[in-house]
Design a protein around this motif. Sequence first.
Motif, short mmCIF file in Angstrom:
data_model
loop_
_atom_site.label_atom_id
_atom_site.label_comp_id
_atom_site.label_asym_id
_atom_site.label_seq_id
_atom_site.Cartn_x
_atom_site.Cartn_y
_atom_site.Cartn_z
N TRP A 61 -0.17 -22.13 8.63
CA TRP A 61 0.32 -20.77 8.77
C TRP A 61 1.67 -20.63 8.08
O TRP A 61 2.41 -21.60 7.93
CB TRP A 61 0.43 -20.36 10.24
N GLU A 62 1.95 -19.41 7.67
CA GLU A 62 3.21 -19.14 6.99
C GLU A 62 3.58 -17.68 7.19
O GLU A 62 2.72 -16.80 7.23
CB GLU A 62 3.07 -19.43 5.49
N ILE A 63 4.87 -17.43 7.35
CA ILE A 63 5.43 -16.08 7.39
C ILE A 63 6.61 -16.05 6.44
O ILE A 63 7.40 -17.00 6.38
CB ILE A 63 5.86 -15.68 8.81
N GLY A 64 6.73 -14.96 5.68
CA GLY A 64 7.84 -14.85 4.76
C GLY A 64 8.16 -13.41 4.43
O GLY A 64 7.53 -12.48 4.94
N ASP A 65 9.14 -13.24 3.54
CA ASP A 65 9.50 -11.91 3.08
C ASP A 65 9.37 -11.87 1.57
O ASP A 65 8.74 -12.76 0.97
CB ASP A 65 10.90 -11.53 3.55
N SER A 66 9.95 -10.87 0.93
CA SER A 66 9.78 -10.71 -0.51
C SER A 66 10.41 -11.84 -1.31
O SER A 66 10.07 -12.04 -2.48
CB SER A 66 10.38 -9.38 -0.95
N ILE A 215 3.66 -7.95 -4.07
CA ILE A 215 3.41 -6.64 -3.47
C ILE A 215 4.65 -6.18 -2.71
O ILE A 215 5.08 -5.02 -2.84
CB ILE A 215 2.18 -6.70 -2.54
N LEU A 216 5.23 -7.06 -1.89
CA LEU A 216 6.40 -6.68 -1.11
C LEU A 216 7.56 -6.25 -2.02
O LEU A 216 8.34 -5.36 -1.65
CB LEU A 216 6.86 -7.84 -0.23
N ARG A 217 7.69 -6.86 -3.17
CA ARG A 217 8.77 -6.51 -4.08
C ARG A 217 8.47 -5.25 -4.89
O ARG A 217 9.30 -4.80 -5.68
CB ARG A 217 9.06 -7.68 -5.04
N GLY A 218 7.27 -4.70 -4.73
CA GLY A 218 6.90 -3.51 -5.47
C GLY A 218 6.58 -3.77 -6.92
O GLY A 218 6.58 -2.85 -7.75
N GLU A 219 6.26 -5.03 -7.26
CA GLU A 219 5.97 -5.39 -8.64
C GLU A 219 4.52 -5.13 -9.02
O GLU A 219 4.17 -5.20 -10.21
CB GLU A 219 6.32 -6.86 -8.87
N LEU A 220 3.68 -4.86 -8.04
CA LEU A 220 2.28 -4.53 -8.29
C LEU A 220 2.01 -3.11 -7.78
O LEU A 220 2.50 -2.72 -6.71
CB LEU A 220 1.35 -5.53 -7.60
N ALA A 225 -0.25 1.78 -2.73
CA ALA A 225 -1.59 2.24 -2.35
C ALA A 225 -2.10 1.57 -1.09
O ALA A 225 -3.24 1.83 -0.68
CB ALA A 225 -2.56 1.99 -3.51
N LEU A 226 -1.29 0.72 -0.47
CA LEU A 226 -1.73 0.07 0.77
C LEU A 226 -2.03 1.13 1.83
O LEU A 226 -1.20 2.00 2.10
CB LEU A 226 -0.67 -0.90 1.27
N ASN A 284 2.79 -6.77 6.90
CA ASN A 284 3.02 -5.92 8.07
C ASN A 284 3.13 -4.44 7.67
O ASN A 284 3.23 -4.10 6.49
CB ASN A 284 4.24 -6.39 8.87
N SER A 285 3.10 -3.57 8.66
CA SER A 285 3.00 -2.13 8.39
C SER A 285 4.20 -1.58 7.65
O SER A 285 4.09 -0.59 6.92
CB SER A 285 2.81 -1.37 9.71
N THR A 286 5.37 -2.21 7.80
CA THR A 286 6.57 -1.74 7.11
C THR A 286 6.75 -2.36 5.73
O THR A 286 7.73 -2.08 5.04
CB THR A 286 7.82 -2.02 7.96
N LYS A 287 5.83 -3.22 5.36
CA LYS A 287 5.84 -3.89 4.06
C LYS A 287 7.14 -4.67 3.83
O LYS A 287 7.73 -4.64 2.76
CB LYS A 287 5.58 -2.87 2.93
N THR A 288 7.54 -5.37 4.88
CA THR A 288 8.74 -6.21 4.81
C THR A 288 8.41 -7.69 5.01
O THR A 288 9.24 -8.55 4.71
CB THR A 288 9.77 -5.80 5.86
N LEU A 289 7.23 -7.99 5.54
CA LEU A 289 6.83 -9.36 5.82
C LEU A 289 5.41 -9.59 5.33
O LEU A 289 4.58 -8.67 5.30
CB LEU A 289 6.86 -9.65 7.32
#
Length: 332
Positions: A61-66, A215-220, A225-226, A284-289
């Motif tokens: 398992w892994e959790i991270g941010d941008s 995706i989190l960084r907005g590079e795609l 469109a999520l 996650n729903s806020t697109k931060t994780l």
Amino acid sequence: MLSFRLLSAAVGLLFLTACGGGGGNDSPPPSPTEAERVAAASATANSNVSCAQATIGPFYWEIGDSIGPKASGSVGPAAPTDSTMMSIASASKWLYSAYVVQRVGVRASDVPFLNFTSGYSMFYLPLCRPTDTVGSCLAGNDGFDPATEGRFAYDSGHMQYHAVNAMGLGALDNSALSAELQAAIGDFGIVYTQPQLAGGAAASPAGYASFLRRILRGELAIANALGSNKVCTNPTTCSTAVGTPIPSEESWNYSLGHWVEDDPSLGDHAFSSAGAFGFYPWINSTKTLYGILARVSSGLEANAGYHSAQCGRLIRQAWQTGVPVTSTTPTP
């Protein structure tokens, strides 16, 4: 000298301040520290019943941010690591939808093929062999069912038909398809072992995490469109749904190649794309994780992707609250 009235007011204000008056109890609790989040996520992954070895076997398992990973772990004997390559089955769907949106945007004509309402819902997986091209994988296997047109039906046929007839990928074999995907959304070491867009990719957790971070960084383009064009998926509650791998006790929605975990009672509105072998990536729903629960289940385990989601969403909750989750029911 102060008047008696002003002096009384000053004393009263001092009393309120000293006693915590004036709404002092309305302050929100402090956010958990990162150390508390790491400890809570780790404890949940290692101890919650939904994550038990008897339930889902060894996993990573892994959790991270941008920027990168924040916490991770391998649970169980001979568990995968972040570099373990594995078949990701339906987690491939998120990759294909990201590819399409990156290449052509969100066209109205593409949407039914990406949210599985096109009617091309009679694809027979064994007819798609590793030695095929995208087109030969579809040849004679492009069944259209008018009863499912305009209704959600979870099936690989939607994306395969779309890849050949809308994106012009029919001549590509595994190698060429991998190169095409990498050129559009990035080279994360993700490859196709079967030229089947909805389920034929293989990846390492680290590679897929790189995709999620983009995706989190907005590079795609898929980042914007999520959750768009989502449709209901539970046939027991929605007349416009035909079939779903999510048990009927929960009602999720489906967007462009990914789920939206919108169950009214249990959902936290995360975006995800669980696969049949247990690979569960999410944002996650806020697109931060982002997060991943990676494993390779036995072929005898039904609903392996959903079982991984049951564990993975509790790890997500533990991270966000900083409190280990002991219940098997999330509290979004």
